[in-house]
Structures are given as structure tokens and as C-alpha cells.
Write a protein that holds these residues in place. Structure first.
Motif, PDB file in Angstrom:
ATOM      1  N   LEU A 163      16.032  53.933  68.182  1.00 30.71           N
ATOM      2  CA  LEU A 163      17.192  54.483  67.169  1.00 30.71           C
ATOM      3  C   LEU A 163      16.686  54.844  65.929  1.00 30.71           C
ATOM      4  O   LEU A 163      15.526  54.979  65.525  1.00 30.71           O
ATOM      5  CB  LEU A 163      17.950  52.390  66.726  1.00 30.71           C
ATOM      6  CG  LEU A 163      18.175  51.441  67.709  1.00 30.71           C
ATOM      7  CD1 LEU A 163      18.404  50.678  66.698  1.00 30.71           C
ATOM      8  CD2 LEU A 163      19.957  52.339  68.428  1.00 30.71           C
ATOM      9  N   SER A 164      17.625  55.021  65.318  1.00 29.42           N
ATOM     10  CA  SER A 164      18.131  56.233  63.989  1.00 29.42           C
ATOM     11  C   SER A 164      17.177  55.055  62.788  1.00 29.42           C
ATOM     12  O   SER A 164      17.982  53.706  62.745  1.00 29.42           O
ATOM     13  CB  SER A 164      18.413  56.430  63.247  1.00 29.42           C
ATOM     14  OG  SER A 164      20.074  54.931  63.204  1.00 29.42           O
ATOM     15  N   ASP A 165      16.534  55.225  61.644  1.00 27.79           N
ATOM     16  CA  ASP A 165      16.209  54.474  60.904  1.00 27.79           C
ATOM     17  C   ASP A 165      17.047  53.493  60.110  1.00 27.79           C
ATOM     18  O   ASP A 165      16.955  52.531  59.901  1.00 27.79           O
ATOM     19  CB  ASP A 165      15.545  55.226  59.830  1.00 27.79           C
ATOM     20  CG  ASP A 165      13.773  56.001  59.738  1.00 27.79           C
ATOM     21  OD1 ASP A 165      13.299  55.253  60.405  1.00 27.79           O
ATOM     22  OD2 ASP A 165      13.571  56.800  59.583  1.00 27.79           O
ATOM     23  N   LYS A 166      18.286  54.332  60.361  1.00 30.29           N
ATOM     24  CA  LYS A 166      19.652  53.514  59.322  1.00 30.29           C
ATOM     25  C   LYS A 166      19.579  52.994  60.088  1.00 30.29           C
ATOM     26  O   LYS A 166      20.285  51.536  59.985  1.00 30.29           O
ATOM     27  CB  LYS A 166      21.004  54.882  59.596  1.00 30.29           C
ATOM     28  CG  LYS A 166      22.161  53.809  58.968  1.00 30.29           C
ATOM     29  CD  LYS A 166      22.860  55.368  58.318  1.00 30.29           C
ATOM     30  CE  LYS A 166      24.435  55.309  58.160  1.00 30.29           C
ATOM     31  NZ  LYS A 166      25.250  56.412  58.021  1.00 30.29           N
ATOM     32  N   ALA A 167      20.155  52.623  61.978  1.00 26.38           N
ATOM     33  CA  ALA A 167      20.770  51.539  62.346  1.00 26.38           C
ATOM     34  C   ALA A 167      19.899  50.822  62.620  1.00 26.38           C
ATOM     35  O   ALA A 167      20.207  49.264  62.655  1.00 26.38           O
ATOM     36  CB  ALA A 167      20.479  52.578  63.650  1.00 26.38           C
ATOM     37  N   THR A 168      18.587  51.032  62.655  1.00 29.71           N
ATOM     38  CA  THR A 168      17.725  49.914  62.734  1.00 29.71           C
ATOM     39  C   THR A 168      17.541  49.318  61.322  1.00 29.71           C
ATOM     40  O   THR A 168      17.613  47.566  60.987  1.00 29.71           O
ATOM     41  CB  THR A 168      16.123  50.809  62.706  1.00 29.71           C
ATOM     42  OG1 THR A 168      15.779  51.697  63.711  1.00 29.71           O
ATOM     43  CG2 THR A 168      14.954  49.381  62.812  1.00 29.71           C
ATOM     44  N   LYS A 169      17.563  49.868  60.433  1.00 35.45           N
ATOM     45  CA  LYS A 169      18.306  49.146  59.058  1.00 35.45           C
ATOM     46  C   LYS A 169      19.471  47.963  58.807  1.00 35.45           C
ATOM     47  O   LYS A 169      19.643  47.118  58.117  1.00 35.45           O
ATOM     48  CB  LYS A 169      17.333  49.839  57.947  1.00 35.45           C
ATOM     49  CG  LYS A 169      16.152  50.428  57.357  1.00 35.45           C
ATOM     50  CD  LYS A 169      16.493  51.439  56.768  1.00 35.45           C
ATOM     51  CE  LYS A 169      14.988  52.121  56.351  1.00 35.45           C
ATOM     52  NZ  LYS A 169      14.767  52.946  55.406  1.00 35.45           N
ATOM     53  N   SER A 170      19.696  48.389  59.846  1.00 31.57           N
ATOM     54  CA  SER A 170      21.656  48.133  59.426  1.00 31.57           C
ATOM     55  C   SER A 170      21.995  46.680  60.375  1.00 31.57           C
ATOM     56  O   SER A 170      22.448  46.180  60.091  1.00 31.57           O
ATOM     57  CB  SER A 170      22.888  48.924  60.164  1.00 31.57           C
ATOM     58  OG  SER A 170      22.447  48.939  61.657  1.00 31.57           O
ATOM     59  N   ILE A 171      20.583  46.797  61.277  1.00 36.24           N
ATOM     60  CA  ILE A 171      20.432  45.094  61.771  1.00 36.24           C
ATOM     61  C   ILE A 171      20.054  44.413  60.897  1.00 36.24           C
ATOM     62  O   ILE A 171      18.595  44.243  60.292  1.00 36.24           O
ATOM     63  CB  ILE A 171      19.925  45.100  63.299  1.00 36.24           C
ATOM     64  CG1 ILE A 171      20.170  46.256  64.156  1.00 36.24           C
ATOM     65  CG2 ILE A 171      19.323  44.208  63.791  1.00 36.24           C
ATOM     66  CD1 ILE A 171      18.315  46.285  65.441  1.00 36.24           C
ATOM     67  N   ASN A 172      20.856  42.971  60.635  1.00 34.81           N
ATOM     68  CA  ASN A 172      20.335  41.930  60.141  1.00 34.81           C
ATOM     69  C   ASN A 172      20.934  40.582  60.682  1.00 34.81           C
ATOM     70  O   ASN A 172      21.092  40.677  62.235  1.00 34.81           O
ATOM     71  CB  ASN A 172      21.805  41.686  59.076  1.00 34.81           C
ATOM     72  CG  ASN A 172      22.754  41.275  59.521  1.00 34.81           C
ATOM     73  OD1 ASN A 172      23.471  40.456  59.902  1.00 34.81           O
ATOM     74  ND2 ASN A 172      24.135  42.095  59.540  1.00 34.81           N
ATOM     75  N   ASP A 173      19.861  39.270  60.353  1.00 35.87           N
ATOM     76  CA  ASP A 173      20.505  38.184  61.267  1.00 35.87           C
ATOM     77  C   ASP A 173      21.011  37.543  60.797  1.00 35.87           C
ATOM     78  O   ASP A 173      21.167  36.022  61.301  1.00 35.87           O
ATOM     79  CB  ASP A 173      18.775  37.319  60.974  1.00 35.87           C
ATOM     80  CG  ASP A 173      18.199  37.036  59.854  1.00 35.87           C
ATOM     81  OD1 ASP A 173      19.306  37.254  58.536  1.00 35.87           O
ATOM     82  OD2 ASP A 173      17.684  36.283  59.566  1.00 35.87           O
ATOM     83  N   LYS A 174      22.387  37.434  60.747  1.00 31.70           N
ATOM     84  CA  LYS A 174      23.504  37.262  59.793  1.00 31.70           C
ATOM     85  C   LYS A 174      24.821  36.788  60.791  1.00 31.70           C
ATOM     86  O   LYS A 174      24.835  35.902  61.688  1.00 31.70           O
ATOM     87  CB  LYS A 174      23.823  36.763  58.413  1.00 31.70           C
ATOM     88  CG  LYS A 174      22.501  36.814  57.396  1.00 31.70           C
ATOM     89  CD  LYS A 174      23.136  37.306  56.254  1.00 31.70           C
ATOM     90  CE  LYS A 174      21.568  37.160  54.844  1.00 31.70           C
ATOM     91  NZ  LYS A 174      22.299  37.311  53.646  1.00 31.70           N
ATOM     92  N   LYS A 216      18.620  38.596  72.247  1.00 30.23           N
ATOM     93  CA  LYS A 216      19.532  38.802  70.924  1.00 30.23           C
ATOM     94  C   LYS A 216      18.308  39.568  69.459  1.00 30.23           C
ATOM     95  O   LYS A 216      17.155  38.668  69.383  1.00 30.23           O
ATOM     96  CB  LYS A 216      19.786  37.818  70.374  1.00 30.23           C
ATOM     97  CG  LYS A 216      21.096  38.477  68.819  1.00 30.23           C
ATOM     98  CD  LYS A 216      22.074  37.535  68.823  1.00 30.23           C
ATOM     99  CE  LYS A 216      21.235  35.540  68.480  1.00 30.23           C
ATOM    100  NZ  LYS A 216      21.134  36.142  67.498  1.00 30.23           N
ATOM    101  N   ILE A 217      18.185  40.028  69.322  1.00 33.33           N
ATOM    102  CA  ILE A 217      17.925  40.827  68.250  1.00 33.33           C
ATOM    103  C   ILE A 217      18.304  40.987  66.353  1.00 33.33           C
ATOM    104  O   ILE A 217      17.066  41.018  65.746  1.00 33.33           O
ATOM    105  CB  ILE A 217      16.901  42.202  68.534  1.00 33.33           C
ATOM    106  CG1 ILE A 217      18.143  43.504  68.486  1.00 33.33           C
ATOM    107  CG2 ILE A 217      15.756  42.080  69.644  1.00 33.33           C
ATOM    108  CD1 ILE A 217      17.621  44.757  68.012  1.00 33.33           C
ATOM    109  N   GLY A 218      19.940  40.621  66.539  1.00 30.30           N
ATOM    110  CA  GLY A 218      20.080  40.563  64.973  1.00 30.30           C
ATOM    111  C   GLY A 218      21.711  41.016  65.482  1.00 30.30           C
ATOM    112  O   GLY A 218      22.642  40.968  66.557  1.00 30.30           O
ATOM    113  N   PHE A 219      22.267  41.462  64.420  1.00 32.52           N
ATOM    114  CA  PHE A 219      23.467  41.656  64.141  1.00 32.52           C
ATOM    115  C   PHE A 219      23.940  42.819  63.643  1.00 32.52           C
ATOM    116  O   PHE A 219      22.887  43.099  62.312  1.00 32.52           O
ATOM    117  CB  PHE A 219      24.361  40.745  63.399  1.00 32.52           C
ATOM    118  CG  PHE A 219      24.762  39.144  64.232  1.00 32.52           C
ATOM    119  CD1 PHE A 219      25.094  38.794  65.347  1.00 32.52           C
ATOM    120  CD2 PHE A 219      23.430  38.145  63.841  1.00 32.52           C
ATOM    121  CE1 PHE A 219      25.367  37.514  66.171  1.00 32.52           C
ATOM    122  CE2 PHE A 219      23.171  36.696  65.095  1.00 32.52           C
ATOM    123  CZ  PHE A 219      24.169  36.939  65.313  1.00 32.52           C
ATOM    124  N   VAL A 220      24.939  43.391  63.990  1.00 32.92           N
ATOM    125  CA  VAL A 220      25.220  44.435  62.511  1.00 32.92           C
ATOM    126  C   VAL A 220      26.771  44.447  62.607  1.00 32.92           C
ATOM    127  O   VAL A 220      27.493  43.571  62.809  1.00 32.92           O
ATOM    128  CB  VAL A 220      24.907  45.867  63.490  1.00 32.92           C
ATOM    129  CG1 VAL A 220      23.931  46.339  63.644  1.00 32.92           C
ATOM    130  CG2 VAL A 220      25.842  45.962  64.943  1.00 32.92           C
TER     131      VAL A 220
END
Length: 398
Positions: free
Chosen positions: A38-49, A116-120
Motif C-alpha cells: 500500500l502507499s504510505d498515505k493509505a497505510t497511515k489512513s488506517i485507524n482502529d475506530k 481485520k486490520i482497521g478502518f478507513v
């Protein structure tokens, strides 16, 4: 010596001087491992909320579409992939939910697992997947893998999968559509044979070369020949070629056109290389991609990758490759205008550009295992082709 199947898909050169180590790939599924990047931007956009759920799909001996269909049957949730991964590998990829409802619980079957690894906040798309990392084992090869050093001098050909691998017919179907020869399209889908196909498949295809046999042999067509069965059913009921072609899912019909464009691209790249064009460095007047995959004209001092036209109805002639491309189009009896298909507008293609050379990073080799990353859209089999120089790519596992 270029293998016969390479010539059939438009590849007529090697771009490296390496002798080749021979061998086989995909002897076991574990020999071919692919991990999506994944792009750095997409990876950073994954959150746990909250938002759209993102999962890691790990699979073996099943392709992406069939794995996602199985997940839908078990959970009722449709998940979208960023790229397709085939069945003859162990793969890890990202899939995203299409809605913000309750996420699916992690689960696994004998062929795939979902975690599941998170949300975007915004759904992930194909553009968020920047490439793939490969770990590949080459069996039965000469022990010289570590002496291959030309991974930065490989042309970005479309690989065998694009054309049907063991039955390289997809581009021929695309060409027949562009020629508006719809009877030939039906004939190619039903009765085109390959020396690599099974005896049973070849026998049924030979029977289907005669229209009078359609009804008689319909029930003998195996279920895995699903497209053939769709086409046969329409031909038996209505006898209209264009109606039968329209019964094929639109994504596959578009793929036939794209496969033919890929064939022209492979030929163009081969021809330009043979004519001595520099395909690894951009020059003044060239069209290039920058490191964000944005296309534009060559700018001295900028980090850019040379691009070649991908022919469609909006073909851009003003490149140093028009001589080769126009010559190929004349030989193929095709014009750019043919890619606008009045009779089937939904499969028309305007074309575009594609990177001329493979952009390979993180390359390393140990024993008979090679590791590397490729940008999205490049084929690992094309890099392996240069390393192995197989006499018969299909028998070698390609």
C-alpha cells in the motif's frame, strides 16, 4: 532463441545479456509468494475506530474472485480487492468493505483467511495499491542466480497471464471484435486449441468448430468452461453472434480489447528495442510518469519514467515510437479509430500510456530464491523470464 509462445504474445527480444539459469517455478504454491504494497498515505489512513473495514486476505490455491465469492456466501458481506491475485501462489492482499456496517469477524478456511486490520474514512481503491513484493523459488535451475545483476534493465512487457497463458487467445478475440468479425469471435472462444490444453478440452473444442454440433455437445462442455457455455446457450437459442458476445460479462469483453492492446504494446516495445531506441531513460519530447504515477512531458532533472503509448481511439502520435507503432498497426490492419466500437460502445477504449521499463526495487537473491518489489501493473514472470530464459515458459511454470 525466443520461445514460440513469446512471439505469439508480441515479445520478440530479451533486454538482458544474462545466459539464463533454466529451471521451473510454481512447483509448489509456497514457491511463489506475493504480498501487496500500500502507499504510505493509505497505510497511515488506517485507524482502529470507525469507517470502512479493511482486511488482510491470505489465500492459497484459489484466485481472488473465488475467495471473495466464498466470503460473500458465508457472511453476506461484499468485499472489494485492490488487485487480482491468481490461484497458483500464496498471496496476501488488502480488501475493503463497501459500507460502514458491522465488520466481519476474522475467519479462515482451508484455502483462505480474513483478518481485520482497521478502518478507513474513505474506501481504498486500486490507486492505493502501489505494487507487490515477491518471494520466488526457482527449482531445478543452474546455481547462478546470484550472478544476475540486470534487474534494472528489463522491459515492461505484459506477461503470459494477460493472454490466457496455456491458451493464448484473449488478444485474438479482441482483434476479431475490433475487426467487427463477430462470427470469428465465437469461433475463437469455442474452438481455439492449444498444445498445452488437456486432451478432453481439445476434443470438445474440435467438435465445437462445427456450428451443427452446438446443441449435441452442449452438455459435454465442462462447467469450468463457463464463458463457452454462456456463448453456446445464446447461439443455440438465437444464433446471433453479436448477441452471444453481449451475453459475456462486460468486464471480460473489455479485457479482450485490453489483451489486444497489450499485444500491440509488447510488439511496439520489442520493435523499438530492436531499432536501438533507449527505453530505460527518457529524452526531450518523451511522455513520462512521475513518482506519483502522474503523466506529463519529460522535464530535465525530474525523477520520471519513460512511457509508451497504449493504443486506443485517442492514440497520441507525437512520440519517437510512432514509427514502430504505426508500422505494427498497418501490419495488423487496425487503425486507432477501430477502438471506438459503435456496435458495442461499452467495450470501446481510448488507450493511454504504460511505463516502458520495469521499476524493480528491494532486489536480492540467495541460493535459488529471489526477492523483489514491482510497481503496480508489472509482471513478475517477465523479470523471471530474463533470469531463467526458459526454452518453454509454459512447461517451466509461467
Amino acid at each position: 532463441m525466443i520461445p514460440n509462445i513469446d512471439s505469439k504474445i508480441g515479445i520478440s527480444v530479451y533486454s538482458t545479456k544474462f545466459d539464463g539459469i533454466g529451471g521451473k517455478i510454481r512447483v509448489e504454491p509456497e514457491d511463489f509468494k506475493v504480498t501487496e504494497l500500500l502507499s504510505d498515505k493509505a497505510t497511515k489512513s488506517i485507524n482502529d475506530k470507525d469507517g470502512y473495514a479493511v482486511y488482510k486476505l491470505k489465500k492459497k490455491k484459489i484466485d481472488t474472485n473465488h475467495a471473495l465469492s466464498g466470503i460473500f456466501r458465508k457472511t453476506g458481506v461484499r468485499l472489494k480487492s485492490l488487485g487480482l491475485k491468481d490461484a497458483s501462489a500464496i498471496t496476501e492482499q488488502f480488501v475493503c468493505s463497501g459500507h460502514k456496517g458491522k465488520p466481519v469477524d476474522d475467519f479462515s478456511s482451508d484455502k483462505y483467511s480474513l483478518e481485520k486490520i482497521g478502518f478507513v474514512k474513505k474506501q481504498l481503491s486500486k490507486k492505493d495499491m502501489v505494487g507487490n513484493h515477491f518471494t520466488l523459488k526457482i527449482s531445478e535451475c543452474q546455481n547462478r542466480l546470484e550472478s544476475f545483476t540486470e534487474h534494472d534493465k528489463i522491459l515492461n512487457f505484459y506477461g503470459y497471464q494477460r493472454f490466457g497463458s496455456q491458451r493464448p487467445v484473449t488478444h485474438l478475440i479482441g482483434k476479431a471484435i475490433l475487426h467487427r468479425d463477430f462470427d470469428k469471435v465465437i469461433d475463437l472462444i469455442l474452438s481455439f486449441t492449444s498444445s498445452y490444453d488437456s486432451k478432453e478440452n481439445t476434443e470438445i473444442r474440435e467438435k465445437l468448430s462445427d456450428k451443427n454440433n452446438y446443441k449435441q455437445y452442449f452438455d459435454q462442455v465442462p462447467v469450468q468452461m463457463d464463458i463457452e457455455r454462456i456463448v453456446l446457450k445464446e447461439m443455440i437459442e438465437h444464433g446471433e453472434s453479436i448477441r452471444a458476445i453481449r451475453a459475456i460479462p462486460v468486464s471480460l469483453r473489455r479485457f479482450y480489447i485490453q489483451a489486444y492492446q497489450s499485444f500491440i504494446f509488447n510488439q511496439s516495445l520489442s520493435s523499438a528495442f530492436q531499432d536501438g531506441e533507449n527505453l530505460f531513460e527518457a529524452e526531450s519530447g518523451d511522455v513520462c510518469f512521475d513518482n506519483h504515477s502522474i503523466i506529463g512531458k519529460y522535464v530535465k532533472g525530474m525523477d520520471q519514467n519513460l512511457a509508451l503509448p497504449f493504443v486506443g481511439y485517442s492514440y497520441y502520435k507525437k512520440t519517437r515510437f510512432d514509427f514502430q507503432i504505426s508500422k505494427i498497426l498497418r501490419q495488423e490492419e487496425i487503425t486507432p479509430k477501430d477502438f471506438f466500437i459503435k456496435e458495442m460502445q461499452e467495450v470501446s477504449s481510448e488507450g493511454g500510456f504504460r511505463q516502458a521499463a520495469i521499476h524493480c526495487t528491494d532486489y536480492s537473491a540467495h541460493g535459488n530464491v529471489v526477492d523483489f518489489s514491482l510497481s503496480r501493473g508489472s509482471f513478475a514472470t517477465i523479470l523471471l523470464r530474463e533470469i531463467m530464459k526458459p526454452t518453454d515458459p509454459i512447461l517451466a511454470g509461467f
